[in-house]
Design an enzyme around this catalytic site. Structure first.
Site, PDB file in Angstrom:
ATOM      1  N   GLU A  76      -0.167  -0.591  -3.602  1.00 54.52           N
ATOM      2  CA  GLU A  76       1.161   0.006  -3.451  1.00 54.52           C
ATOM      3  C   GLU A  76       1.083   1.523  -3.535  1.00 54.52           C
ATOM      4  OE1 GLU A  76       1.949  -4.137  -4.689  1.00 54.52           O
ATOM      5  OE2 GLU A  76       1.030  -2.562  -5.901  1.00 54.52           O
ATOM      6  N   THR A  77       2.043   2.167  -2.876  1.00 50.71           N
ATOM      7  CA  THR A  77       2.317   3.599  -3.005  1.00 50.71           C
ATOM      8  C   THR A  77       3.801   3.733  -3.313  1.00 50.71           C
ATOM      9  OG1 THR A  77       0.565   4.261  -1.467  1.00 50.71           O
ATOM     10  CG2 THR A  77       2.371   5.819  -1.783  1.00 50.71           C
TER      11      THR A  77
END
Length: 300
Positions: free
Chosen positions: A52-53
């Site tokens: 994830e970002t």
């Protein structure tokens, strides 16, 4: 733009659920994200290529929370554990330094507060209270075993394979041994019949045998993002597991305080802390871990 000297979007890479740098689960946190379009956020998350970002908007919203969005390399998601802890750490250090109050993240699932707890003999641990987790359908062992490349006999029968949901859904699969856990690999083609039945291709596996005697459980987590990926540490999976263990009391005690190891097959050993209990008949689950900064920079 490329070639420009203006740098307007700082980013930080932190290792979450890590006991040392370059372990745990990597997270990229982009701040000052107000002017980024949905498409650009997705492109940045794909470029980072971590599980994830996250993207943090500048000003706190009216209720004191910071608006945060979470993207995998393939899509935006409503809830994920290590992005919550890592993003809260970056906000505390970079956006609201010096504050001792909980950091409140406004996510698609609602507001999630993060607290920071220091013990005399341990490094600081960040904690979030999980949103309400709901339990869903159970599943037979045979099709799940086929999708994981193991025998049905490798799957425990004392508690079920069950779908759990909080913003997103995952399947909790109890295994008999560390050997069975090591042999698992998710085959999306073999999983397709389960997908057609409504089960998500996010699979959280756990067993009571561990690499280290001081830990309580060993887990792995597979999910689909442009093919099969494995997570080195999974906070939302731990939250699902906490709710699952309260519903299926296979461990002693009415309240749990567990050390969960993960990431060994990926050479990124991780430690996830889990607290689970019931207050006034309502399940309460909290997930914690260390956050270690490793890189900071600017998007061009």
């Amino acid at each position: 733009m490329l070639g420009s000297t203006a740098m307007t979007h700082p980013f930080h890479i932190v290792d979450v659920f890590a006991e040392r740098p370059y372990a745990g689960n990597q997270l990229a946190v982009v701040t000052h994200a107000d002017d980024l379009s949905d498409e650009t956020m997705q492109q940045i998350a794909t470029e980072m290529n971590f599980s994830e970002t996250t993207f943090v908007y500048n000003a706190p919203e009216r209720d004191g929370g910071h608006r945060v969005r979470i993207f995998t390399p393939a899509r935006e998601i409503a809830f994920a554990g290590h992005p919550i802890l890592g993003t809260a750490w970056v906000i505390r250090e970079q956006i609201a330094p010096g504050s001792s109050a909980p950091v409140r993240l406004n996510l698609a699932v609602g507001q999630v507060p993060v607290t920071f707890e220091a013990a005399a003999d341990e490094a600081e641990t960040a904690w979030f209270r999980a949103p309400q987790v709901t339990s869903g359908a159970t599943c037979d062992r045979e099709p799940v075993a086929a999708a994981l490349g193991i025998s049905p006999d490798d799957i425990e029968t004392t508690s079920p394979i069950q779908q759990m949901t909080a913003g997103i859904s995952a399947m909790i699969v109890p295994l008999r041994s560390l050997d069975a856990l090591r042999r698992c690999k998710l085959d999306l083609d073999a999983f397709a019949p389960l997908t057609r039945q409504g089960f998500p291709s996010l699979v959280y596996l756990f067993c009571r045998e561990t690499h280290h005697a001081r830990n309580d459980l060993c887990v792995r987590f597979f999910f689909e993002a442009h093919g099969v990926r494995e997570d080195p540490a999974t906070g939302n999976g731990a939250a699902f597991l906490g709710a699952y263990l309260l519903q299926h009391p296979i461990l002693p005690g009415s309240s749990l305080s567990l050390r969960i190891e993960q990431g060994y097959e990926m050479n990124r050993p991780s430690l996830v802390r889990l607290r689970a209990g019931t207050a006034d008949g309502t399940p309460e689950v909290s997930v914690g871990g260390r956050v270690i900064p490793v890189i900071k920079g600017e998007l061009l």
